[in-house]
Scaffold this motif. Structure first.
Motif, PDB file in Angstrom:
ATOM      1  N   LEU A  62       1.678 -32.257 -26.598  1.00  0.00           N
ATOM      2  CA  LEU A  62       2.053 -31.322 -27.656  1.00  0.00           C
ATOM      3  C   LEU A  62       3.016 -32.027 -28.594  1.00  0.00           C
ATOM      4  N   GLU A 147       5.786 -33.292 -24.366  1.00  0.00           N
ATOM      5  CA  GLU A 147       6.179 -32.723 -25.653  1.00  0.00           C
ATOM      6  C   GLU A 147       6.829 -33.820 -26.488  1.00  0.00           C
ATOM      7  N   ILE A 167       5.417 -23.027 -29.630  1.00  0.00           N
ATOM      8  CA  ILE A 167       5.729 -23.907 -28.505  1.00  0.00           C
ATOM      9  C   ILE A 167       6.528 -23.167 -27.436  1.00  0.00           C
TER      10      ILE A 167
END
Length: 434
Positions: A62, A147, A167
């Motif tokens: 991500l 992330e 998120i």
């Protein structure tokens, strides 16, 4: 009664070493997601697949808008040799057919699975909490979520606000169950890649019972680190075992093991004891003292690699390996003290022994440098012990012997081989495992 009560602990160490709990957790997860009509057939066909999945990471990356996530993803794909799938790949697949994003992602993964790829790297997906939950319901379960943080190119405030809102929902889905790591793409790509690869060796704690069995191999020079083992054992509420003291106590006992030790001491010094004898003394001490349930920290045991390997062959192998490296250099004196064997060895011998120990321990070992401050070394070890154990295959102290076909014995009462019955059986339906 005492032996019967302690036998389960021996079984726990075996199940833990071969990650049987994690294997059955993987099987159970696949079973409840798929809900097959024939659950036994599904378990039979998915067993090898589930065992392979234990060692292969399934990664979701991500990133904030504008971050160069494909650079990191491409580097990881080369290092791990697993396929990289982006949201663009999935949408291109949808354009050529029908179905949702999840359905087409499953088709893509099944195609890779037919080529013996069990892991994957997924970039840009899921984009929100809803897609994250759909991903899990479809059985596409990641092991790690990366992330990415860093410099954002051409990212306006509205896109940044939207990303932070989405998120948060994705974190709610993944944080408790999967290993999450945040990396800074402002760092050099090699450093970021190394951070990610190091995190892939770890998973979140499973619910399997475990007992700390710590082997401390101390190559430190001098008395600075003598209290390190006892201090760590006290912090983690495990029994501190100084093998040199156990050896001395056992040699005073009036039994067959004590007689054997006294006889060997007359023939050689205590440091020249065979590895099998040292292992026998340690096992005898554990069974007699009842220190299995609480866990233990063992030091002053390993003086060569063979000691380490024989310890792995016991019913209670260590599950945490801590190596306090000496950090010796060619500019140092010709002799250096190895505290765990209490013998004086040359600098070259120390370096060779450390290399052999590190090579055998592999990723299961945690190495700290004795040149650091003792308090810092202790804090590094503490931070290692509170983390889940490395998710790597177990050490193999002995190679499996190859059995030659001419050495195999034939028993007339043996059951016929499976191949002989294949023509009589109805063929099994092949079930999709994704």
């Amino acid at each position: 009664m005492q032996t019967a009560a302690r036998n389960p602990l021996k079984f726990v160490s075996y199940l833990e070493k071969h990650r049987i709990y994690e294997l059955f957790q993987e099987l159970s997860t696949m079973l409840v997601i798929k809900k097959p009509e024939d659950h036994l057939l599904f378990l039979k066909q998915s067993l090898h697949h589930a065992a392979r999945r234990l060692d292969v990471p399934r990664i979701i990356i991500l990133s904030q808008p504008g971050c160069d996530k494909l650079q990191l993803a491409g580097t990881l794909r080369e290092q791990l040799q697993i396929p990289l799938i982006t949201l663009n790949d999935i949408t291109c697949y949808i354009a050529s057919g029908n179905g949702s994003i999840i359905d087409n992602l499953r088709i893509i993964l099944m195609n890779y699975m037919s080529s013996n790829y069990d892991g994957w790297i997924l970039v840009d997906f899921p984009r929100n909490e809803k897609e994250a939950r759909e991903l899990l319901r479809a059985g596409l379960v990641p092991t790690h979520v990366i992330e990415i943080d860093g410099t954002r190119v051409g990212c306006d405030s509205s896109a940044k606000f939207h990303h932070h809102r989405e998120i948060k929902g994705i974190r709610r889905v993944f944080t408790k169950s999967f290993f999450m790591e945040t990396v800074n793409m402002n760092e050099p790509i090699d450093k970021v890649t190394a951070q990610c690869l190091n995190s892939f060796d770890r998973r979140n704690y499973s619910r399997a019972p475990t007992t700390l069995r710590i082997l401390l191999i101390d190559f430190a020079n001098g008395e600075t680190f003598e209290c390190l083992g006892s201090s760590i054992a006290k912090d983690f509420n495990v029994t501190f075992i100084d093998f040199s003291q156990i050896l001395e106590q056992t040699s005073l006992q009036e039994n067959s093991l004590g007689d054997e030790l006294r006889k060997l001491k007359l023939e050689t010094d205590s440091d020249g004891l065979p590895s099998r004898v040292k292992t026998k003394v340690f096992e005898h001490f554990l069974l007699q003292s009842g220190d299995l349930a609480e866990g233990w920290l063992l030091t002053n045991f390993v003086s060569n690699v063979e000691d380490f390997k024989n310890l792995d062959l016991t019913d209670f192998p260590p599950n945490r390996i801590i190596i306090v490296a000496n950090g010796v250099t060619d500019n140092q004196s010709d002799t250096t003290l190895i505290s765990n064997s209490a013998t004086i060895c040359t600098c070259d011998d120390t370096i060779n022994l450390q290399s052999q120990i590190k090579e055998y321990a592999g990723k299961t070992g945690f190495v700290v440098e004795s040149r650091d401050d003792p308090k810092l070394v202790e804090e590094q070890i503490q931070s290692y012990l509170v983390l889940p154990p490395p998710c790597v295959p177990p050490r193999t102290p002995r190679a499996q012997p190859d059995i030659e076909s001419e050495d195999a014995e034939f028993d007339p009462d043996d059951q016929p081989g499976v191949e002989a019955l294949q023509c009589l059986r109805r063929p099994e339906p092949m079930l999709p495992l994704i």
